[in-house]
Enzyme design. Structure first.
Site, PDB file in Angstrom:
ATOM      1  N   LYS A   6     -18.397  -6.182 -45.361  1.00 22.25           N
ATOM      2  CA  LYS A   6     -19.133  -6.783 -44.603  1.00 22.25           C
ATOM      3  C   LYS A   6     -20.744  -6.418 -44.783  1.00 22.25           C
ATOM      4  O   LYS A   6     -21.086  -5.308 -44.968  1.00 22.25           O
ATOM      5  CB  LYS A   6     -18.815  -6.088 -43.224  1.00 22.25           C
ATOM      6  CG  LYS A   6     -19.584  -6.688 -41.952  1.00 22.25           C
ATOM      7  CD  LYS A   6     -18.802  -6.233 -40.519  1.00 22.25           C
ATOM      8  CE  LYS A   6     -20.057  -6.406 -39.436  1.00 22.25           C
ATOM      9  NZ  LYS A   6     -19.326  -5.781 -38.201  1.00 22.25           N
ATOM     10  N   LYS A  54     -17.697 -11.198 -45.128  1.00 23.33           N
ATOM     11  CA  LYS A  54     -18.277 -11.628 -43.991  1.00 23.33           C
ATOM     12  C   LYS A  54     -20.080 -11.423 -44.135  1.00 23.33           C
ATOM     13  O   LYS A  54     -20.314 -10.186 -44.685  1.00 23.33           O
ATOM     14  CB  LYS A  54     -17.994 -10.887 -43.024  1.00 23.33           C
ATOM     15  CG  LYS A  54     -18.964 -11.129 -41.580  1.00 23.33           C
ATOM     16  CD  LYS A  54     -18.370 -10.158 -40.494  1.00 23.33           C
ATOM     17  CE  LYS A  54     -19.091 -10.308 -39.292  1.00 23.33           C
ATOM     18  NZ  LYS A  54     -19.000  -9.271 -38.390  1.00 23.33           N
ATOM     19  N   TYR A  57     -16.702 -20.722 -35.550  1.00 21.87           N
ATOM     20  CA  TYR A  57     -16.930 -21.178 -34.130  1.00 21.87           C
ATOM     21  C   TYR A  57     -16.946 -22.681 -34.124  1.00 21.87           C
ATOM     22  O   TYR A  57     -16.833 -23.276 -32.932  1.00 21.87           O
ATOM     23  CB  TYR A  57     -18.439 -20.767 -33.630  1.00 21.87           C
ATOM     24  CG  TYR A  57     -18.698 -19.263 -33.809  1.00 21.87           C
ATOM     25  CD1 TYR A  57     -18.199 -18.510 -32.711  1.00 21.87           C
ATOM     26  CD2 TYR A  57     -19.291 -18.613 -34.868  1.00 21.87           C
ATOM     27  CE1 TYR A  57     -18.196 -17.060 -32.971  1.00 21.87           C
ATOM     28  CE2 TYR A  57     -19.317 -17.295 -34.878  1.00 21.87           C
ATOM     29  CZ  TYR A  57     -18.860 -16.282 -33.678  1.00 21.87           C
ATOM     30  OH  TYR A  57     -18.899 -14.919 -33.851  1.00 21.87           O
ATOM     31  N   CYS A  80     -21.832   1.375 -33.687  1.00 18.58           N
ATOM     32  CA  CYS A  80     -20.301   1.078 -33.969  1.00 18.58           C
ATOM     33  C   CYS A  80     -19.432   2.394 -33.989  1.00 18.58           C
ATOM     34  O   CYS A  80     -18.572   2.335 -34.630  1.00 18.58           O
ATOM     35  CB  CYS A  80     -20.290   0.237 -35.278  1.00 18.58           C
ATOM     36  SG  CYS A  80     -21.259  -1.206 -35.467  1.00 18.58           S
ATOM     37  N   CYS A 112     -19.340  -1.692 -31.157  1.00 22.07           N
ATOM     38  CA  CYS A 112     -20.723  -1.886 -30.650  1.00 22.07           C
ATOM     39  C   CYS A 112     -21.025  -2.525 -29.331  1.00 22.07           C
ATOM     40  O   CYS A 112     -22.162  -2.401 -28.849  1.00 22.07           O
ATOM     41  CB  CYS A 112     -21.587  -2.617 -31.858  1.00 22.07           C
ATOM     42  SG  CYS A 112     -20.352  -4.334 -32.403  1.00 22.07           S
TER      43      CYS A 112
HETATM   44  C1  PBG Z   1     -18.648  -6.206 -34.873  1.00 25.90           C
HETATM   45  C2  PBG Z   1     -19.040  -7.547 -35.446  1.00 25.90           C
HETATM   46  C3  PBG Z   1     -20.061  -8.094 -35.474  1.00 25.90           C
HETATM   47  C4  PBG Z   1     -19.838  -9.259 -35.646  1.00 25.90           C
HETATM   48  C5  PBG Z   1     -18.422  -9.509 -35.891  1.00 25.90           C
HETATM   49  N1  PBG Z   1     -17.727  -8.231 -35.435  1.00 25.90           N
HETATM   50  C6  PBG Z   1     -21.498  -7.922 -35.280  1.00 25.90           C
HETATM   51  C7  PBG Z   1     -22.211  -6.945 -36.009  1.00 25.90           C
HETATM   52  O1  PBG Z   1     -21.738  -6.164 -37.136  1.00 25.90           O
HETATM   53  O2  PBG Z   1     -23.441  -6.518 -35.756  1.00 25.90           O
HETATM   54  C8  PBG Z   1     -20.783 -10.727 -36.125  1.00 25.90           C
HETATM   55  C9  PBG Z   1     -19.991 -12.089 -35.943  1.00 25.90           C
HETATM   56  C10 PBG Z   1     -20.932 -13.233 -35.902  1.00 25.90           C
HETATM   57  O3  PBG Z   1     -22.242 -12.980 -36.126  1.00 25.90           O
HETATM   58  O4  PBG Z   1     -20.413 -14.210 -35.503  1.00 25.90           O
HETATM   59  N2  PBG Z   1     -18.032  -6.060 -33.500  1.00 25.90           N
END
Ligand code: PBG
Length: 330
Positions: free
Chosen positions: A196, A249, A314, A131, A123
């Site tokens: 996720k 996540k 973070y 993605c 992405c």
């Molecule tokens: C995809 C990815 C995302 C995040 C981590 N890996 C973004 C998405 O799926 O849109 C989000 C992590 C965050 O919000 O801290 N590369």
């Protein structure tokens, strides 16, 4: 079972030493994985407006900070790349001189003690912000898998210690395991972003990684927040395909999923406290509505208590500094 007045639960809460001894969950800097955003250029330390305290770094800045991260006793970082060119397939992600490939080479040379994880996705690298490869407005799963394998092998060659695919493509783990094995990386572990969710909490990250979809959304491949059984199926499939570790996540709205994944599969389980979780706590603290340190630790210990073995956060540096100087503050 006896009850009041024989039982008084408050007896063991009164003294701080006793509280320390009956504490059921602990938090340490060993639990943290620090997400980093790496961009081209020199001397870049560009703050991300929506994530106070987080910045995009160029590779020289990364090299300067890496030894400090090691000193703070944080075992691992996860790298996200901001490329200088984007195209329809995200080909900058598998160039051997790509941004993350260069960052890995620098880290391996300068701070080999720091474990390097890489987020494997497209992405940030595609001009449409999705993605993988698009076909008639939809993400083409199998075409994207082929490119994902190229990206993984290129990052493995550059020195990645752990590959963490985050695209929620079907067959992602099987494809990557096969490609890495054939390329001579049979011992390189895969941390799958197995469960996720399609989450509003990724908002600030999309500014940080410059990865906002230019049209549509990611609901055709990320999970519906209403579903739990589906998350368990996702995890089971990824384990069958060869995942060494799995991730849930975001973290805070999905603590029940973390608990079920840990109980059911017993695999090393990671949880990602995502950008929106971080930013909303900081924003509330800046308004004087909550105490930043307290909500930081409460949210992190909650994720640990739910069953996570490691936390992508973070807050890693801030929390590690406090834990390693003052200890657990409660
Ligand atoms: C995809 C990815 C995302 C995040 C981590 N890996 C973004 C998405 O799926 O849109 C989000 C992590 C965050 O919000 O801290 N590369």
């Amino acid at each position: 079972m006896s009850s009041f007045p024989t039982v008084r639960m408050r007896r063991v809460r009164k003294l701080p030493q006793l509280r320390r001894m009956v504490r059921e969950t602990s938090l340490s800097s060993d639990d943290f994985i620090l997400p980093l955003f790496i961009c081209h250029g020199k001397g870049v330390d560009k703050p991300i407006g929506a994530m106070p305290g987080v910045a995009q770094w160029s590779i020289d800045k990364l090299a300067e900070e890496a030894p400090k991260i090691v000193d703070e006793k944080i075992p691992a970082v996860i790298l996200f790349g901001i490329p200088d060119t984007k195209d329809a397939t995200g080909s900058a992600s598998w160039r051997d001189d790509g941004i993350i490939q260069q960052a890995l080479q620098t880290l391996k040379r300068r701070s080999p003690e720091l474990l390097t994880m890489v987020d494997l996705c497209f992405c940030e690298y595609t001009d449409h912000g999705h993605c993988g490869v698009m076909h008639e407005g939809m993400l083409d799963n199998d075409a994207s898998l082929e490119n994902l394998a190229k990206q993984a092998v290129s990052l493995a060659k550059a020195g990645a210690d752990v590959i963490a695919p985050s695209g929620m493509l079907d067959g992602m783990i099987r494809t990557l395991r096969g490609a890495l094995d054939s390329a001579g990386f049979a011992e390189l572990p895969l941390l799958s972003y197995a469960a996720k969710y399609a989450s509003g909490f990724y908002g600030p990250f999309r500014e940080a990684a410059e990865s906002t979809p230019q049209f549509g959304d990611r609901r055709s491949h990320q999970m519906d927040p209403a579903n739990a059984n589906e998350a368990l199926r996702e995890v089971a499939l990824d384990i069958e395909e060869g995942a060494d570790m799995v991730m849930v996540k975001p973290a805070m709205p999905y603590l029940d999923i973390i608990r079920q994944v840990k109980d059911r599969f017993g695999l090393p389980t990671a949880a990602y406290q995502v950008s929106g979780e971080y930013s909303m706590m900081i924003a509330a603290a800046r308004n004087g509505w909550v105490d930043e340190e307290r909500v930081m630790f409460e949210s992190l210990i909650g994720i640990k208590r739910a069953g996570a073995d490691m936390i992508l956060t973070y807050f890693a540096r801030k929390a590690a500094k406090i834990l390693n100087t003052r200890g657990w503050p409660y």
